[in-house]
Write a protein that holds these residues in place. Sequence first.
Motif, short mmCIF file in Angstrom:
data_model
loop_
_atom_site.label_atom_id
_atom_site.label_comp_id
_atom_site.label_asym_id
_atom_site.label_seq_id
_atom_site.Cartn_x
_atom_site.Cartn_y
_atom_site.Cartn_z
N ALA A 256 0.83 -1.20 0.00
CA ALA A 256 0.00 0.00 0.00
C ALA A 256 0.87 1.26 0.00
O ALA A 256 1.29 1.73 1.05
CB ALA A 256 -0.93 -0.01 1.20
N THR A 257 1.16 1.76 -1.19
CA THR A 257 1.89 3.03 -1.31
C THR A 257 0.88 4.17 -1.31
O THR A 257 -0.33 3.95 -1.40
CB THR A 257 2.69 3.05 -2.63
OG1 THR A 257 1.75 2.90 -3.71
CG2 THR A 257 3.70 1.92 -2.67
N VAL A 258 1.39 5.41 -1.23
CA VAL A 258 0.49 6.57 -1.24
C VAL A 258 -0.35 6.63 -2.51
O VAL A 258 -1.58 6.79 -2.44
CB VAL A 258 1.29 7.87 -1.02
CG1 VAL A 258 0.41 9.10 -1.28
CG2 VAL A 258 1.86 7.92 0.40
N PRO A 259 0.23 6.48 -3.72
CA PRO A 259 -0.61 6.48 -4.93
C PRO A 259 -1.65 5.37 -4.92
O PRO A 259 -2.78 5.56 -5.40
CB PRO A 259 0.40 6.27 -6.06
CG PRO A 259 1.71 6.73 -5.51
CD PRO A 259 1.67 6.38 -4.06
N SER A 264 -6.71 2.40 -5.57
CA SER A 264 -7.46 1.20 -5.20
C SER A 264 -8.84 1.54 -4.67
O SER A 264 -8.98 2.37 -3.76
CB SER A 264 -6.70 0.41 -4.12
OG SER A 264 -7.51 -0.62 -3.61
N PRO A 265 -9.90 0.91 -5.20
CA PRO A 265 -11.25 1.16 -4.69
C PRO A 265 -11.41 0.71 -3.24
O PRO A 265 -12.30 1.19 -2.53
CB PRO A 265 -12.16 0.33 -5.63
CG PRO A 265 -11.25 -0.66 -6.27
CD PRO A 265 -9.91 -0.04 -6.33
N TYR A 267 -9.34 1.36 -0.84
CA TYR A 267 -8.82 2.39 0.05
C TYR A 267 -9.35 3.79 -0.26
O TYR A 267 -9.28 4.66 0.59
CB TYR A 267 -7.29 2.46 -0.04
CG TYR A 267 -6.57 1.16 0.21
CD1 TYR A 267 -6.98 0.30 1.23
CD2 TYR A 267 -5.47 0.77 -0.56
CE1 TYR A 267 -6.33 -0.90 1.47
CE2 TYR A 267 -4.80 -0.42 -0.33
CZ TYR A 267 -5.24 -1.25 0.68
OH TYR A 267 -4.59 -2.43 0.92
N ARG A 268 -9.86 3.99 -1.47
CA ARG A 268 -10.15 5.35 -1.94
C ARG A 268 -11.14 6.08 -1.03
O ARG A 268 -10.92 7.23 -0.64
CB ARG A 268 -10.67 5.32 -3.37
CG ARG A 268 -10.70 6.72 -4.03
CD ARG A 268 -11.25 6.65 -5.43
NE ARG A 268 -10.43 5.80 -6.28
CZ ARG A 268 -10.90 4.78 -7.00
NH1 ARG A 268 -12.20 4.50 -6.98
NH2 ARG A 268 -10.10 4.05 -7.75
N GLN A 269 -12.26 5.42 -0.70
CA GLN A 269 -13.26 6.09 0.14
C GLN A 269 -12.68 6.43 1.52
O GLN A 269 -12.89 7.53 2.04
CB GLN A 269 -14.50 5.23 0.30
CG GLN A 269 -15.62 5.95 1.05
CD GLN A 269 -16.85 5.09 1.26
OE1 GLN A 269 -16.94 3.99 0.74
NE2 GLN A 269 -17.80 5.58 2.04
N ALA A 270 -11.91 5.49 2.07
CA ALA A 270 -11.33 5.71 3.40
C ALA A 270 -10.34 6.87 3.41
O ALA A 270 -10.33 7.68 4.35
CB ALA A 270 -10.66 4.43 3.90
N ILE A 271 -9.51 6.99 2.37
CA ILE A 271 -8.50 8.06 2.37
C ILE A 271 -9.17 9.43 2.14
O ILE A 271 -8.72 10.44 2.70
CB ILE A 271 -7.37 7.79 1.32
CG1 ILE A 271 -6.16 8.69 1.61
CG2 ILE A 271 -7.84 7.99 -0.10
CD1 ILE A 271 -5.49 8.46 2.93
N ILE A 272 -10.24 9.45 1.35
CA ILE A 272 -10.98 10.71 1.16
C ILE A 272 -11.60 11.15 2.49
O ILE A 272 -11.54 12.34 2.86
CB ILE A 272 -12.07 10.56 0.07
CG1 ILE A 272 -11.40 10.43 -1.31
CG2 ILE A 272 -13.03 11.75 0.08
CD1 ILE A 272 -12.34 10.05 -2.42
N PHE A 466 -15.16 -1.17 3.94
CA PHE A 466 -14.87 -0.29 2.82
C PHE A 466 -14.73 -1.05 1.51
O PHE A 466 -14.76 -0.46 0.44
CB PHE A 466 -13.60 0.53 3.08
CG PHE A 466 -13.82 1.70 3.99
CD1 PHE A 466 -14.61 2.75 3.60
CD2 PHE A 466 -13.25 1.72 5.25
CE1 PHE A 466 -14.82 3.83 4.43
CE2 PHE A 466 -13.45 2.80 6.10
CZ PHE A 466 -14.25 3.85 5.69
N GLU A 467 -14.55 -2.35 1.60
CA GLU A 467 -14.43 -3.16 0.39
C GLU A 467 -15.79 -3.64 -0.10
O GLU A 467 -15.88 -4.47 -1.00
CB GLU A 467 -13.50 -4.35 0.66
CG GLU A 467 -12.08 -3.91 0.95
CD GLU A 467 -11.27 -5.00 1.65
OE1 GLU A 467 -11.62 -6.18 1.47
OE2 GLU A 467 -10.31 -4.66 2.35
N GLY A 468 -16.86 -3.14 0.55
CA GLY A 468 -18.19 -3.49 0.08
C GLY A 468 -18.67 -4.83 0.59
O GLY A 468 -19.64 -5.39 0.08
N ARG A 469 -17.97 -5.36 1.63
CA ARG A 469 -18.38 -6.66 2.17
C ARG A 469 -18.92 -6.49 3.58
O ARG A 469 -18.92 -7.43 4.37
CB ARG A 469 -17.18 -7.61 2.20
CG ARG A 469 -16.59 -7.86 0.83
CD ARG A 469 -15.77 -9.14 0.82
NE ARG A 469 -14.67 -9.10 1.77
CZ ARG A 469 -13.47 -8.62 1.50
NH1 ARG A 469 -13.21 -8.12 0.31
NH2 ARG A 469 -12.50 -8.64 2.40
#
Length: 496
Positions: A256-259, A264-265, A267-272, A466-469
């Motif tokens: 898990a790098t910063v980009p 990645s879907p 992590y995206r919602q969590a980082i926002i 966050f992974e929809g599960r």
Amino acid sequence: MDAKKKITAPLIYAVSIAAIGSLQFGYNTGVINAPEKIIQSFFNRTLYERSGEAVSPELLTSLWSLSVAIFSVGGMIGSFSVSLFVNRFGRRNSMLLVNILAFAGGTLMAFSKMAKAVEMLIIGRFVIGLFCGLCTGFVPMYISEVSPTSLRGAFGTLNQLGIVVGILVAQIFGLEGIMGTEALWPLLLGFTVLPAILQCVALLFCPESPRFLLINKMEEEKAQAVLQKLRGTQDVSQDILEMKEESAKMSQEKKATVPELFRSPNYRQAIIIAIMLQLSQQLSGINAVFYYSTGIFERAGITQPVYATIGAGVVNTIFTVVSLFLVERAGRRTLHLVGLGGMAVCAVLITIALALKDIVQWIRYISIIATFGFVALFEIGPGPIPWFIVAELFSQGPRPAAMAVAGCSNWTSNFLVGMLFPYAEKLCGSYVFLIFLVFLVIFFIFTFFKVPETKGRTFEDISRGFEGRGEASPPSPVEKNPMVELNSIQPDKEVA
């Protein structure tokens, strides 16, 4: 007492020693304000002796602004470097190692007057900013990883408590009767070395994060021994099982790098959410309230407004303690919403009071009440919660990168508010609080619709949501608490 909720001496010791890093951040944030005129006089005298020419007011103002702002620049760089340290050296050892920066920065500032070197003070502020930026990542991460799930929020609030106590200590030490004098201001700035020495010695007796030992280093026996000590019980099988599940999942993921957090879907919602929560802290207007507080108290007839400002610092501290006791009862999301909503109401009252101050005499008292209310509500939600909820939103793999991004967002917005607020205040006058009111409303709406409740949930359970599960996720075996969630993370049902 349930082992999961047991507060042990080793646990209290570990989180308290870690929180010294937060105290350092608060102290170095507030320490520069009180001796402003004295330090500017030092700049003026030193540069005149060096060049033999009078220093222009513009150069003096620029040097002072640089001395203040360079701290935030160091903080931005430091916060973004968090993952470089914690994955390589561990959480505890990273906190120990970076105290070198505190020694260096404090020493440079303490001897700048003796050396007649303006540059030493400015470089010292930058170095101490690097140190504080790293601490804003290390401290919440370490505290969240050593705390049991049921107490993670309460102990996470200790990070903010350290910050506000640090600011309060800086305000008190900066008084003319203590160290805010021509002779003692170098000691005021260099005082930061003493907590660094204390933390270095005390950290030697703190355990490494058990999650780091098991998940990152694969040292299960060491992790188990640390957990038994921290939890005060021999049966830590549930914690070990949870970490093993998280470790198994982490081994299947890409690094898990910063980009990757944004690509990645998963992590995206969590980082926002993490970034927005950090912005909600800095763009809430808390800095504007402290900027205006002296003027508000002066107009209310208080002859020594500096003491009233310290009073606001005391309110800051008291309500951070209140938040510590509320966060595991009311939940993170609820407190954040209460804080933002209450601050919006206080912002309206402050705006009205400032606009009518010359027309209605009694309204000045409303402005004082609203100012203290604004500060109190900030410490209920937007003050403490953004720091530790970021650590809760991510599992072990992406957590360091997420803490780096969130910390950098906080420091960057802090820097921008510091740079742009004087211009906004000049343009809008007392109506500047309407700008922050708009931000508060936006962040309230975002929190209501997007931010999950993390109270009583394991790291793995939260990240799985966050992974929809989320619907497939059973209630945490560690904590049987109900959870309030929106969007992709569905509510677990309360287990009787």
